[in-house]
Design a protein around this motif. Structure first.
Motif, PDB file in Angstrom:
ATOM      1  N   THR B 256      40.454  94.684  92.649  1.00 53.72           N
ATOM      2  CA  THR B 256      42.064  93.815  92.571  1.00 53.72           C
ATOM      3  C   THR B 256      42.497  93.524  91.885  1.00 53.72           C
ATOM      4  O   THR B 256      41.266  92.179  92.548  1.00 53.72           O
ATOM      5  N   HIS B 257      42.835  93.197  90.855  1.00 49.98           N
ATOM      6  CA  HIS B 257      43.543  90.801  90.263  1.00 49.98           C
ATOM      7  C   HIS B 257      45.049  91.960  89.765  1.00 49.98           C
ATOM      8  O   HIS B 257      45.259  92.047  89.552  1.00 49.98           O
ATOM      9  N   PHE B 258      45.990  89.785  90.653  1.00 53.82           N
ATOM     10  CA  PHE B 258      46.634  90.161  90.235  1.00 53.82           C
ATOM     11  C   PHE B 258      47.266  88.654  89.316  1.00 53.82           C
ATOM     12  O   PHE B 258      46.322  88.244  89.408  1.00 53.82           O
ATOM     13  N   LYS B 259      48.514  88.720  88.178  1.00 52.22           N
ATOM     14  CA  LYS B 259      49.239  87.873  88.031  1.00 52.22           C
ATOM     15  C   LYS B 259      50.089  87.476  88.099  1.00 52.22           C
ATOM     16  O   LYS B 259      51.031  88.579  87.761  1.00 52.22           O
ATOM     17  N   ILE B 260      50.403  86.256  88.021  1.00 47.09           N
ATOM     18  CA  ILE B 260      52.187  86.674  87.376  1.00 47.09           C
ATOM     19  C   ILE B 260      52.479  86.159  86.306  1.00 47.09           C
ATOM     20  O   ILE B 260      52.151  84.180  86.138  1.00 47.09           O
ATOM     21  N   ALA B 261      53.282  86.808  85.794  1.00 49.36           N
ATOM     22  CA  ALA B 261      53.333  86.641  84.251  1.00 49.36           C
ATOM     23  C   ALA B 261      54.883  86.340  83.871  1.00 49.36           C
ATOM     24  O   ALA B 261      55.481  86.764  84.706  1.00 49.36           O
ATOM     25  N   ASN B 262      55.188  85.138  82.359  1.00 51.12           N
ATOM     26  CA  ASN B 262      56.967  84.702  82.322  1.00 51.12           C
ATOM     27  C   ASN B 262      56.965  85.787  81.750  1.00 51.12           C
ATOM     28  O   ASN B 262      56.677  85.468  79.992  1.00 51.12           O
ATOM     29  N   GLU B 263      57.547  86.593  81.349  1.00 50.23           N
ATOM     30  CA  GLU B 263      57.710  87.664  80.496  1.00 50.23           C
ATOM     31  C   GLU B 263      59.491  87.472  79.731  1.00 50.23           C
ATOM     32  O   GLU B 263      61.010  87.832  80.325  1.00 50.23           O
ATOM     33  N   ASN B 264      59.774  86.635  78.192  1.00 50.11           N
ATOM     34  CA  ASN B 264      60.774  86.406  78.136  1.00 50.11           C
ATOM     35  C   ASN B 264      62.190  85.529  79.076  1.00 50.11           C
ATOM     36  O   ASN B 264      63.601  86.325  80.096  1.00 50.11           O
ATOM     37  N   LEU B 269      54.898  90.695  87.823  1.00 49.98           N
ATOM     38  CA  LEU B 269      53.768  90.504  89.017  1.00 49.98           C
ATOM     39  C   LEU B 269      52.790  91.988  88.384  1.00 49.98           C
ATOM     40  O   LEU B 269      53.380  92.805  88.445  1.00 49.98           O
ATOM     41  N   ARG B 270      51.862  91.613  87.195  1.00 55.92           N
ATOM     42  CA  ARG B 270      50.969  92.077  86.879  1.00 55.92           C
ATOM     43  C   ARG B 270      49.756  92.154  87.976  1.00 55.92           C
ATOM     44  O   ARG B 270      48.942  91.198  88.423  1.00 55.92           O
ATOM     45  N   LEU B 271      49.550  93.939  88.723  1.00 51.97           N
ATOM     46  CA  LEU B 271      48.249  94.063  89.583  1.00 51.97           C
ATOM     47  C   LEU B 271      47.620  95.733  88.765  1.00 51.97           C
ATOM     48  O   LEU B 271      48.004  96.193  88.759  1.00 51.97           O
ATOM     49  N   TRP B 272      46.300  94.884  88.595  1.00 53.15           N
ATOM     50  CA  TRP B 272      45.453  95.953  88.698  1.00 53.15           C
ATOM     51  C   TRP B 272      44.151  96.643  89.661  1.00 53.15           C
ATOM     52  O   TRP B 272      44.071  95.782  90.503  1.00 53.15           O
ATOM     53  N   LEU B 273      44.690  97.673  89.490  1.00 54.41           N
ATOM     54  CA  LEU B 273      43.657  98.347  90.984  1.00 54.41           C
ATOM     55  C   LEU B 273      43.083  99.207  89.655  1.00 54.41           C
ATOM     56  O   LEU B 273      42.949 100.043  89.584  1.00 54.41           O
ATOM     57  N   ASN B 274      41.734  98.963  90.265  1.00 60.16           N
ATOM     58  CA  ASN B 274      40.276 100.171  90.237  1.00 60.16           C
ATOM     59  C   ASN B 274      40.147 101.392  90.849  1.00 60.16           C
ATOM     60  O   ASN B 274      39.582  99.849  91.491  1.00 60.16           O
ATOM     61  N   VAL B 275      39.675 101.706  90.872  1.00 66.84           N
ATOM     62  CA  VAL B 275      38.988 102.559  91.910  1.00 66.84           C
ATOM     63  C   VAL B 275      38.299 103.849  91.589  1.00 66.84           C
ATOM     64  O   VAL B 275      38.164 104.522  90.000  1.00 66.84           O
ATOM     65  N   LYS B 307      54.071 100.239  94.909  1.00 72.28           N
ATOM     66  CA  LYS B 307      55.182  99.423  94.337  1.00 72.28           C
ATOM     67  C   LYS B 307      56.271 100.027  95.382  1.00 72.28           C
ATOM     68  O   LYS B 307      57.397  98.851  95.426  1.00 72.28           O
ATOM     69  N   LYS B 308      56.108 100.802  96.608  1.00 74.11           N
ATOM     70  CA  LYS B 308      56.764 100.594  96.957  1.00 74.11           C
ATOM     71  C   LYS B 308      56.754  99.675  98.107  1.00 74.11           C
ATOM     72  O   LYS B 308      57.639  98.385  98.624  1.00 74.11           O
ATOM     73  N   LEU B 309      55.996  99.642  98.430  1.00 74.11           N
ATOM     74  CA  LEU B 309      55.109  98.676  99.507  1.00 74.11           C
ATOM     75  C   LEU B 309      55.653  97.386  98.673  1.00 74.11           C
ATOM     76  O   LEU B 309      55.976  96.611  99.713  1.00 74.11           O
ATOM     77  N   PHE B 350      57.618  94.316  89.516  1.00 73.84           N
ATOM     78  CA  PHE B 350      56.148  94.402  89.871  1.00 73.84           C
ATOM     79  C   PHE B 350      56.191  95.634  88.329  1.00 73.84           C
ATOM     80  O   PHE B 350      56.575  96.741  87.883  1.00 73.84           O
ATOM     81  N   ASP B 351      54.219  94.964  88.133  1.00 77.21           N
ATOM     82  CA  ASP B 351      54.358  96.409  86.539  1.00 77.21           C
ATOM     83  C   ASP B 351      52.520  97.084  87.560  1.00 77.21           C
ATOM     84  O   ASP B 351      52.098  95.644  87.651  1.00 77.21           O
ATOM     85  N   ILE B 352      52.091  97.358  87.886  1.00 80.04           N
ATOM     86  CA  ILE B 352      51.510  98.394  88.613  1.00 80.04           C
ATOM     87  C   ILE B 352      50.710  99.354  87.673  1.00 80.04           C
ATOM     88  O   ILE B 352      51.349 100.072  87.459  1.00 80.04           O
TER      89      ILE B 352
END
Lengths: 441, 365
Positions: B256-264, B269-275, B307-309, B350-352
């Motif tokens: 997993t890795h995440f990033k806090i991005a500023n959009e407009n 918070l973008r989180l990528w989860l590769n399983v 996202k719920k969590l 959140f953007d997962i």
């Protein structure tokens, strides 16, 4: 001459003083019969003198075995070294006819190897030099003779490679040999002490019986000291690394011998620190172990009535007595002592609740890893080092042990062996490229 | 010169007396505390009720040979309670092997900060001890005596440590990590919840705390998700439901890795989860199905769970994942940055993105 010698010596039955006469000459012969080979005396002197096939006078002059000895003060010493004195026409000659009792072609006993030369140096200097020269056939090999001991006048040889030897080291050794003035030398160990090793914790000279070790040391530019009557040679200077290096390391499989060297250093650390660490961990820092071990040690120790250091001293006393006993006992009883001591006493001491079972393991690890050290005089020196370390462990725990080990390291780094840094671990360099400026103390 | 040297050496040696720890006391004259429970005092009195589980060592190590002694004391402070307890036993307490500090749930819900004053200062408390919340209270956890224990406390050590069972529902928390999360802006402490379960323990849930008390408890499923995201726990599973059939993938690899991005002007918070992994449980015929569709199904269902969590954490105003710490790390190190984050966290979007890769069906065709 005879009268003079007669007055010089105490009353001794084996002093032979003869006055002989043939058709033209009168000679006087003096020797100590127990020190001399009598067949040599008769072959060189008695037979030619009585047969008179050649003029005896010429014979003495031509044969280089007869050497002039003009100084009457030296007569006594010369006789005591197994020479025959011969007076002919007012001149005194000496003839070497010494008969030395020694062990014939001894096998290595102290420092054994599996695949390597099995013969050791001889107790006779001539044989030792024979062994060394045949293994080191170089015209650079220098052999210097001296005597040590004001009474014993033991013959001693300095052997070195003229080309490779470090001149300052050689100078230091010569100067020290001049200075020593003990009356008696019968073993190389005494000479080692006199040369400056007396109060050191670590030996700075290696004592060995192995001709291959001697030859590789000569090749490294070191000086060898051989003593009449002892089959052990002294190699100097030596570094700490040399003492942990067995000759096998150059003969056997490369990787395994490297592993063995590592193991030896590990064993040295263990044998020095383990008793102290036992006290420190048992009594100050039990959190160092895994919890399983802690509980089982605590359980096995709960029957022990004494504090941990008393326990350590009990067991160390036992193991040291055991080692000492097996050295002193005749070989045939020796194995009985180890069985009784090691198996029965160890087991019984634990069951009687005198010591914990972990302490038995600690003791055996300490003893066994001590035997791993290949050179005997280092092994003995290391054997002592564990005791001073227990004292700071009793009072200060782990930090005390650390401090003690630190002291040892500082001491080691401070040591010099005939001007050479002693604690240079990777020190198998040529003497020419060795460092400068360090002067021996 | 020589005298000076010896004096210096003696002085150095003497100075060691000051640095040495507690006095000379043999290992068999110590009581090893293996777990400590901290509860609030009974009947609303001020102070704590301290419960210690002491190991009674035995030379025999066999199942059921682990003996314990549990002692309890109430006092106004932890240090006082421990000191009073010493008068009740015959050996010196040693916290050097205390592997678990259980905090009672009541105390955790009220305010846990005071206990850290003792835990951080006491000399023989190990930083690698585990901290957990005991349900319903800490004392009941300590009184459990599992039948299979080879030596005292073994069950707890095995459950929390990496030697024994490794459950994705159990997130062990070290004391040093707990203290770090307590002090650090931008990341909040978590503690596993322990329940006594007949002759053993059940540890399936995670409690999320803010800087002073327990705020929220996670369900076992959420705990596993937390562990997957935060610890990249590969000893876990992911599940999805298709036509009423539950499909479970055993995770081989997780990242997993995440990033806090500023959009407009809006923070996302973008989180990528590769399983990736193979099926552990699936209906028959899964091999013939379109794996891309299956993967898409997993992706969508897992993302919604995460996202719920995240939303739950956001509503409880806690941040166990350390998003705030990441924000602070990637923005200027001023007080203002921290204030900004406190303002923007409640509205964080959140953007997962989950990418599940099915490697196999778990069967040889």
């Amino acid at each position: 001459m005879l009268n003079r010698i007669g007055t010089l010596f105490a009353e001794s039955r084996d002093l032979t003083l003869d006055r002989l006469q043939n058709d033209s000459l009168i000679i006087e012969v003096a020797y100590i019969s127990t020190l001399c080979d009598e067949s040599k005396v008769s072959d060189f002197i008695l037979v030619p003198f009585t047969k008179q096939e050649h003029p005896f006078e010429d014979l003495v002059k031509r044969n280089p075995s007869f050497k002039r000895l003009d100084d009457p003060a030296k007569w006594g010493d010369t006789l005591l070294h197994g020479f025959v004195l011969l007076q002919l026409n007012g001149m005194v000659y000496k003839l070497d006819a010494a008969r030395i009792i020694r062990n014939e072609n001894p096998q290595t006993m102290v420092e054994t190897v599996i695949m390597g030369p099995q013969i050791s140096l001889s107790e006779d200097l001539i044989d030792s030099i024979n062994i060394v020269r045949s293994r080191y056939p170089s015209e650079e090999l220098a052999v210097e003779e001296r005597t040590v001991g004001t009474i014993s006048k033991t013959r001693m040889l300095l052997v070195y490679d003229k080309h490779r030897v470090d001149a300052t080291v050689l100078g230091l050794i010569r100067a020290k040999l001049e200075r020593i003035s003990d009356p008696f030398y019968t073993a190389t160990g005494e000479l080692v002490r006199s040369l400056g090793d007396r109060y050191r914790l670590f030996p700075s000279m290696m004592v060995t019986e192995r001709p291959d070790r001697v030859c590789s040391a000569i090749e490294d530019g070191k000086v060898i000291v051989l003593l009449q009557g002892s089959m052990f040679a002294i190699i100097l200077p030596s570094t700490f690394f040399d003492f942990l290096h067995a000759v096998d390391d150059d003969y056997d499989s490369f990787w395994m011998t490297r592993a063995m060297i590592t193991l030896r250093y590990f064993a040295v650390v263990l044998t020095i620190t383990l008793p102290a660490l036992y006290v420190a961990i048992m009594s100050y820092n039990p959190e160092l172990f895994r919890v399983q071990l802690t509980f089982s040690i605590a359980g096995s120790r709960s029957a022990v009535p004494y504090p941990s250091f008393v326990e350590v001293f009990i067991m160390l006393f036992m193991i040291e007595s055991l080692i000492e006993a097996s050295v002193r006992l005749p070989k045939y009883i020796g194995s009985t002592a180890t069985t009784v001591g090691g198996l029965i006493l160890g087991q019984a001491a634990q069951q009687a609740g005198l010591v914990s079972s972990i302490m038995i393991i600690v003791t055996s690890v300490v003893a066994i890893s001590n035997f791993v050290i290949p050179v005997n005089n280092m092994s003995t020196a290391i054997r002592f080092l564990k005791y001073p370390l227990i004292v700071p462990a009793i009072f200060f725990g782990i930090s005390g042990v650390t401090f003690g080990v630190f002291c040892y390291l500082v001491y080691l780094a401070d040591l010099r062996s005939f001007g050479k840094p002693y604690f240079r671990i990777f020190g198998r360099r040529q003497s020419q490229s060795s460092d400068v400026g360090q002067v021996g103390r | 010169m020589k005298i000076l040297r010896i004096t210096l050496l003696a002085l150095t040696a003497l100075s060691f007396a000051a640095t040495a720890g507690c006095g000379f006391r043999d290992i068999d004259k110590r009581f090893f505390v293996i777990a400590m429970g901290i509860d609030p005092a009974d009947q609303g009195a001020k102070g704590y009720k301290i419960t210690l589980r002491l190991a009674v060592p035995s030379p025999k190590v066999e199942p059921g040979a682990g003996n314990n002694q549990v002692v309890t004391m109430e006092a106004t402070s932890i240090a006082e309670a421990v000191r009073l307890l010493k008068a009740h036993v015959d050996k010196e307490f040693d916290f050097g092997h205390c592997k678990l500090f259980a905090v009672g749930e009541k105390l955790a819900r009220r305010d846990y900060t005071d206990i850290l004053r003792w835990l951080t200062r006491r000399r023989d408390v190990q930083s690698i001890a585990y901290v957990a919340i005991g349900q319903p209270d800490a004392a009941s956890i300590l009184k459990v005596e599992p039948k299979s224990e080879r030596y005292p406390g073994n069950t707890l050590f095995l459950m929390f440590g990496k030697d024994g069972t490794q459950s994705s529902y159990l997130v062990p928390v070290y004391l040093f990590d707990f203290i770090r999360r307590y002090r650090e802006h931008g990341i909040d402490p978590v503690l596993p919840l322990i329940r006594a379960d007949k002759d053993g323990y059940a540890i399936t849930r995670l409690g999320v705390l803010n800087k002073s008390k327990l705020m929220e408890t996670l369900t076992p499923g959420e705990t596993e998700t937390y562990s997957q995201i935060r610890n990249q726990d590969a000893k876990s599973t992911v599940a999805a439901v298709k036509n009423g059939n539950t499909m479970v993938i055993n995770v081989d690899h997780i990242a997993t890795h995440f990033k806090i991005a500023n959009e407009n002007g809006e923070y996302v918070l973008r989180l990528w989860l590769n399983v990736s992994g193979i099926f552990e449980e699936a209906p028959l015929g899964v091999y013939e199905e379109d794996w891309n569709q299956l993967e898409a199904l997993f992706n969508q269902q897992i993302a919604s769970e995460i996202k719920k969590l995240f939303k739950k954490m956001q509503q409880a105003a806690v941040d166990p994942f350390g998003f705030g710490l990441r924000y602070r790390a990637t923005h200027p190190g001023t007080e203002q940055t921290w204030k900004d984050w406190q303002n923007l966290y409640p509205d964080l979007k959140f953007d997962i993105k989950v990418r599940v890769e099915i490697e196999g069906t778990g069967l040889v065709k």
